[in-house]
Scaffold this motif. Structure first.
Motif, PDB file in Angstrom:
ATOM      1  N   ALA A  31      44.479  41.487  36.068  1.00 17.54           N
ATOM      2  CA  ALA A  31      45.942  41.513  36.130  1.00 17.54           C
ATOM      3  C   ALA A  31      46.477  40.506  37.143  1.00 17.54           C
ATOM      4  O   ALA A  31      47.524  39.885  36.935  1.00 17.54           O
ATOM      5  N   LYS A  32      45.736  40.325  38.240  1.00 15.13           N
ATOM      6  CA  LYS A  32      46.220  39.459  39.322  1.00 15.13           C
ATOM      7  C   LYS A  32      45.885  37.998  39.088  1.00 15.13           C
ATOM      8  O   LYS A  32      46.705  37.107  39.335  1.00 15.13           O
ATOM      9  N   HIS A  33      44.660  37.702  38.633  1.00 23.66           N
ATOM     10  CA  HIS A  33      44.198  36.319  38.525  1.00 23.66           C
ATOM     11  C   HIS A  33      43.931  35.880  37.091  1.00 23.66           C
ATOM     12  O   HIS A  33      43.629  34.706  36.872  1.00 23.66           O
ATOM     13  N   GLY A  34      44.008  36.790  36.123  1.00 28.62           N
ATOM     14  CA  GLY A  34      43.665  36.477  34.743  1.00 28.62           C
ATOM     15  C   GLY A  34      44.875  36.038  33.940  1.00 28.62           C
ATOM     16  O   GLY A  34      45.820  35.472  34.490  1.00 28.62           O
ATOM     17  N   PRO A  35      44.829  36.306  32.610  1.00 29.85           N
ATOM     18  CA  PRO A  35      43.754  37.041  31.930  1.00 29.85           C
ATOM     19  C   PRO A  35      42.500  36.182  31.777  1.00 29.85           C
ATOM     20  O   PRO A  35      42.587  34.994  31.521  1.00 29.85           O
ATOM     21  N   PHE A  36      41.345  36.827  31.930  1.00 33.00           N
ATOM     22  CA  PHE A  36      40.078  36.123  31.837  1.00 33.00           C
ATOM     23  C   PHE A  36      39.574  36.128  30.395  1.00 33.00           C
ATOM     24  O   PHE A  36      39.713  37.117  29.676  1.00 33.00           O
ATOM     25  N   SER A  37      38.972  35.017  30.015  1.00 32.40           N
ATOM     26  CA  SER A  37      38.376  34.925  28.681  1.00 32.40           C
ATOM     27  C   SER A  37      37.096  35.735  28.599  1.00 32.40           C
ATOM     28  O   SER A  37      36.787  36.330  27.561  1.00 32.40           O
ATOM     29  N   VAL A  38      36.345  35.755  29.700  1.00 26.42           N
ATOM     30  CA  VAL A  38      35.039  36.409  29.677  1.00 26.42           C
ATOM     31  C   VAL A  38      34.659  36.781  31.103  1.00 26.42           C
ATOM     32  O   VAL A  38      35.060  36.122  32.070  1.00 26.42           O
ATOM     33  N   LEU A  39      33.889  37.860  31.238  1.00 31.74           N
ATOM     34  CA  LEU A  39      33.314  38.293  32.508  1.00 31.74           C
ATOM     35  C   LEU A  39      31.802  38.188  32.388  1.00 31.74           C
ATOM     36  O   LEU A  39      31.210  38.692  31.429  1.00 31.74           O
ATOM     37  N   LEU A  40      31.161  37.542  33.369  1.00 33.54           N
ATOM     38  CA  LEU A  40      29.719  37.350  33.373  1.00 33.54           C
ATOM     39  C   LEU A  40      29.117  38.077  34.570  1.00 33.54           C
ATOM     40  O   LEU A  40      29.596  37.917  35.701  1.00 33.54           O
ATOM     41  N   VAL A  41      28.072  38.859  34.328  1.00 40.64           N
ATOM     42  CA  VAL A  41      27.357  39.571  35.390  1.00 40.64           C
ATOM     43  C   VAL A  41      25.996  38.902  35.548  1.00 40.64           C
ATOM     44  O   VAL A  41      25.205  38.864  34.602  1.00 40.64           O
ATOM     45  N   THR A  42      25.715  38.370  36.735  1.00 40.66           N
ATOM     46  CA  THR A  42      24.484  37.616  36.941  1.00 40.66           C
ATOM     47  C   THR A  42      23.479  38.364  37.819  1.00 40.66           C
ATOM     48  O   THR A  42      22.674  37.756  38.500  1.00 40.66           O
ATOM     49  N   GLY A  43      23.540  39.706  37.785  1.00 43.49           N
ATOM     50  CA  GLY A  43      22.627  40.522  38.570  1.00 43.49           C
ATOM     51  C   GLY A  43      22.393  41.866  37.916  1.00 43.49           C
ATOM     52  O   GLY A  43      22.511  42.022  36.698  1.00 43.49           O
ATOM     53  N   ASN A  44      22.088  42.874  38.729  1.00 45.17           N
ATOM     54  CA  ASN A  44      21.855  44.227  38.228  1.00 45.17           C
ATOM     55  C   ASN A  44      23.182  44.922  37.945  1.00 45.17           C
ATOM     56  O   ASN A  44      23.988  45.135  38.855  1.00 45.17           O
ATOM     57  N   LEU A  45      23.390  45.284  36.698  1.00 43.66           N
ATOM     58  CA  LEU A  45      24.602  46.020  36.342  1.00 43.66           C
ATOM     59  C   LEU A  45      24.459  47.486  36.714  1.00 43.66           C
ATOM     60  O   LEU A  45      25.409  48.105  37.196  1.00 43.66           O
TER      61      LEU A  45
END
Length: 703
Positions: A31-45
Motif C-alpha cells: 500500500a505504501k510503496h507499491g503496487p508490486f508486480s511480484v514478491l520474491l522470497v530468497t530464504g526460508n519461508l
C-alpha cells in the motif's frame, strides 16, 4: 516510441514463519510503496518445526485463510519445506495456495513484464551427500526502500575452505560449502541442497535465455534477478565496499559455487539471505565486451548484490529484511536503447575474481568450458589445483548434455557439439568435397542419411509430411514409437488423435466455481493437443488443399476441434487453439487447445498484438509467402478468424512458447508459461486424463 514496461519488485530475506504477521507487513508495504508486480522470497519461508503454533499456521495458509496480497515466488532455503507443503507443491506444480508458489530446484522464471528470474534453492552439497529436493521441479534503476526487521540465524556449517587471494593481494573471506546435512532432523521436513548437476542445468537454461535475447535484440545478458540462499564467495570485504571496515559483514557460509553461478549468469541484481544480515555492495561492472543494447547507446553491464536480513527470529539484531526496486527488463533492450540505463557511479571491478575471466555473456558455445569447472574448484584448474597445461589428467570434462539436446554437427543426441565423434570427418570434408558423411549422419534438412546438409536434394520443398527415418523413431508424438507416452492419450481417430498436454497450463477445478487462476471448470483441465498420426511437420497444407491425403487429415482435425469446442462450451469456455510450426522435418507438429472463459475471448487479439510488439513482431493475415518459413497461428474465438505470426527461415530467437504465453497472460497466470514447470506425477496425469475422457465421451466421434 512506447517505453518498455517497468516492473515493481519486492524481495525479502528469510521469513521463518509467523506467516500471517509477515503477509500483513507485506500488505502495508504494498500500500505504501507499491503496487508490486511480484514478491520474491530468497530464504526460508517456513519456521523451524519447534516454533509454537507453526502447524496451525501452515494449515491456515494451505486453506487460503492467510491472505497473500502479492503474487509471491519463494525459493527453498537450507531448512527445506514442511512435508505437507512439499506434497502440495508437488501436486500443484509449485502452487501451495492462492498467490504463493514454491520454486524448488533451479530454473529461470519470467514474469508478465518480461523480468527474467534465475534461481537455485538450498545450500551446495556434493552428489554423494545431497539430500533429496523438497519437491519436484515446477519445472531499471534500483531504488532501495528502507525497512526494518530482524535477521535470521544461519544454520550450522561444515568444513571451511582456505581463502584464496586475488592479484592485488587482498584476501577473500573464508567460504563454507555445506554438504547437505539437515539442520532439522524432523521427519516432517525434507532438507534442501543442490549439487553440480543442478548448477549445470541452471547455467544451460541461462545460456539458452541469453541466446534467445541476443537473437531478438542483440543484447546480452538476459537475467535480471538471481535468487540464491548462500552469498557468493568474494563479495566482501573489499576496498570498494564503502564505510569503515568494522561495519562490513564477515560472511560465514559464502559459497564458491554460488560465485560461479553469479559470474556466469551476470544478473542485474543478486539477492541472498543465507547470512541473515543486510548488506548492499556497490555494483560491479563487467568488461567492455559485455553490454546491454546495441549501437552507440549500448551501456556496460553491471551487477548489484544485496544480502537481506530476516523478517523475524534474528540473533543479529534489527536488520533490514526487504528491498524494493523498479526493474526495466534487460529482455526489452532494443536497438538504440540500453535498458535500464547507464552504469551507476561508484561501480567497482568484478569482485568474483576467481571467475572473472569470462569476457562475454554465457551462451551454448562457451557453456561446456564453464561447466567443466562446476564439480572442480570452480575455476580453470583441476581438482588438484593444477592448470591443465601444467600436466596431469587435463581439464575436467563437461557434464553430459540434457536429453533434449541434439548435436548440431551430426544431428544425434548424447554428446555436446564440441565432443562430436564426426567432427574430424566433417573437418576433412571441408578440404575434400568427395568425402561422404558417416553412416549415422542424418541430414537436418530432410532427415535422411547419405548426404551432407549443404547437399540436400529436398532443400526447396517444405511444409510437407516428413518421411519416416531412424531419427524420427524417437519422436514424442509418433504412435509408431514404442516409447510414446500412452499415459496422455485421450482419443484416437483415423488421421489424428487427442492427447492431454504434458505440463498442462490449466488443471481441473470445481465446475461450479468457473475459472480460478489456472483451475479450469472442465474436468481434467481441458488443455489438449490434436496430433496427426502420421509424422507431419506443418498443418499448412491441410488448409491449402494440396493432396487428398492432406485434406483428409485437415477434415479430421476440424472434427476434433469442433468436438472439443462443444465440450468447452458446456462450461462457458472457448478454445484458444494454436499451432507453432518451423517446418522442420524432424519436428512433429500439433494443434494445442487451451480453454479460456468466454468472457475473455475478446482479449486474444489485443494480447497477441501486445506480446508481438514487445518482441518486434507483427500479427499477419495469412501464412508466410515462402513455404519453408515457419509460422505461429492462433484462432481468434471472438472474430472466427486466424491470426498469424511469421517465423523467418533460420530464425533462432522466436519464442516457441508464444501460444502458452498468450494463454497464460489472458488467464493471469504467467508462472504457467513454461510446460516444464507445470509437469506433475504420472498418477496425477492419469487422473486428469480419465476425468477428461469421461466428460468428452459424448463428443468423441471415434468411440
Amino acid at each position: 516510441m512506447a517505453q518498455p514496461p517497468v516492473a515493481k519488485v519486492l524481495v525479502v530475506g528469510s521469513v521463518n514463519g509467523h506467516l500471517a504477521e509477515f503477509f500483513a507487513k507485506v500488505k502495508k508495504l504494498d500500500a505504501k510503496h507499491g503496487p508490486f508486480s511480484v514478491l520474491l522470497v530468497t530464504g526460508n519461508l517456513f519456521a523451524d518445526r519447534s516454533l509454537e503454533g507453526e502447524d496451525e499456521e501452515i494449515g491456515s495458509l494451505l486453506r487460503d485463510e492467510i491472505a497473500v496480497p502479492v503474487m509471491t515466488y519463494a525459493i527453498v532455503g537450507d531448512r527445506g519445506l514442511p512435508r505437507r507443503v512439499s506434497e502440495r507443491a508437488a501436486r500443484r506444480s509449485g502452487e501451495i495456495c492462492s498467490n504463493l508458489a514454491i520454486l524448488p530446484g533451479q530454473g529461470v522464471l519470467q514474469t508478465s513484464e518480461g523480468v527474467r528470474i534465475a534461481y537455485i534453492s538450498g545450500r551446495y552439497g556434493s552428489q554423494s551427500t545431497a539430500a533429496p529436493q523438497a519437491a519436484q521441479d515446477v519445472g531499471g534503476s534500483g531504488d532501495g526502500v528502507e525497512g526494518a526487521g530482524a535477521g535470521s540465524a544461519p544454520a550450522n556449517g561444515s568444513e571451511a575452505e582456505a581463502a584464496p587471494a586475488d592479484g592485488s593481494g587482498v584476501e577473500d573471506v573464508a567460504t563454507t560449502d555445506l554438504s547437505g546435512e539437515p539442520g532439522d532432523t524432523s521427519s516432517d521436513v525434507v532438507p534442501s541442497c543442490f549439487d553440480g548437476l543442478a548448477i549445470s542445468d541452471l547455467l544451460a537454461q541461462v545460456a539458452s535465455e541469453n541466446e534467445k535475447a541476443f537473437q531478438k535484440t542483440q543484447a546480452q545478458p538476459s537475467i535480471d534477478i538471481l535468487l540464491t540462499f548462500d552469498w557468493p564467495y568474494g563479495v566482501v570485504p573489499t576496498p570498494f565496499s564503502g564505510g569503515p571496515a568494522a561495519s562490513q559483514p564477515a560472511t560465514q557460509f559464502a559459497s564458491n559455487k554460488v560465485s560461479l553461478v553469479c559470474a556466469a549468469a551476470m544478473p542485474r541484481y543478486h539477492f541472498a539471505a543465507g547470512e541473515g544480515i543486510f548488506y548492499e555492495r556497490q555494483p560491479w561492472r563487467y568488461g567492455n565486451r559485455v553490454a546491454v543494447g546495441r549501437g552507440p547507446a549500448a551501456a556496460p553491464h553491471y551487477t548489484r548484490f544485496v544480502g537481506l536480513g530476516s523478517a523475524n527470529e534474528s540473533k543479529h539484531g534489527k536488520q533490514r529484511w526487504f528491498y524494493a526496486m523498479n526493474v526495466q527488463p534487460l529482455h526489452n533492450a532494443s536497438s538504440g536503447t540500453a535498458a535500464p540505463g547507464s552504469v551507476p557511479e561508484g561501480c567497482t571491478a568484478n569482485p568474483l575474481f576467481r571467475f572473472g575471466k569470462l569476457g562475454k555473456a554465457l551462451d551454448t558455445r562457451i557453456l561446456p568450458k564453464i561447466l567443466a569447472g562446476v564439480d572442480g574448484n570452480g575455476d580453470d584448474s583441476d581438482d588438484d589445483g593444477r592448470h591443465p597445461s601444467a600436466g596431469g589428467q587435463g581439464r575436467r570434462r563437461a557434464a553430459p548434455p540434457p536429453l533434449s539436446y541434439v548435436c548440431h554437427s551430426c544431428n544425434q543426441p548424447g554428446h555436446w557439439i564440441s565432443d562430436c565423434p564426426t567432427k574430424d570427418q566433417q573437418k576433412r570434408r571441408r578440404t575434400d568435397n568427395a568425402a561422404p558423411p558417416p553412416p549415422d549422419y542424418v541430414c537436418r534438412g530432410c532427415s535422411k542419411p547419405g548426404h551432407w546438409r549443404s547437399d540436400c536434394p529436398d532443400d526447396g520443398d517444405g511444409g510437407a509430411r516428413a518421411q519416416p527415418t531412424d531419427a524420427l523413431a524417437k519422436c514424442w508424438f509418433c504412435l509408431a514409437n514404442p516409447d510414446v507416452d500412452q499415459n496422455l492419450m485421450a482419443a484416437i481417430g483415423d488421421e489424428a488423435y487427442v492427447a492431454m498436454a504434458k505440463g498442462a497450463l490449466v488443471v481441473g477445478g470445481a465446475a461450479s466455481s468457473g475459472f480460478e487462476g489456472f483451475a479450469s471448470p472442465i474436468p481434467g483441465g481441458g488443455h489438449v493437443l490434436v496430433v496427426p498420426i502420421v509424422h507431419t511437420d506443418s498443418l499448412r497444407r491441410t488448409r491449402e488443399g494440396a493432396s487428398e491425403e492432406d485434406r483428409g487429415l485437415g477434415t479430421e482435425i476440424d472434427r476434433w476441434t469442433a468436438a472439443i469446442t462443444a465440450l468447452f462450451a458446456e462450461y462457458d469456455c472457448v478454445p484458444l487453439a494454436f499451432e507453432t510450426s518451423r517446418c522442420l522435418p524432424h519436428v512433429h507438429t500439433a494443434l494445442q487447445m487451451v480453454p479460456i472463459p468466454k468472457a475473455k475471448a475478446g482479449a486474444v487479439r489485443p494480447t497477441l498484438e501486445e506480446l508481438c510488439a514487445a518482441e518486434g513482431l507483427a500479427v499477419e493475415r495469412g501464412y508466410p509467402a515462402a513455404p519453408r518459413d515457419g509460422y505461429f497461428v492462433v484462432g481468434d474465438p471472438d472474430a472466427d478468424d486466424s491470426l498469424f505470426v511469421h517465423i523467418p527461415r533460420h530464425a533462432k530467437g522466436f519464442n516457441l512458447e508464444l501460444g502458452r504465453r498468450l494463454a497464460a497472460t489472458i488467464l493471469g497466470v504467467p508462472a504457467r508459461e513454461h510446460w516444464r514447470q507445470c509437469v506433475v506425477a504420472e498418477a496425477e496425469e492419469a487422473r486428469e486424463r480419465d476425468r477428461f475422457i469421461a466428460a468428452f465421451a459424448k463428443h468423441d466421434f471415434a468411440r
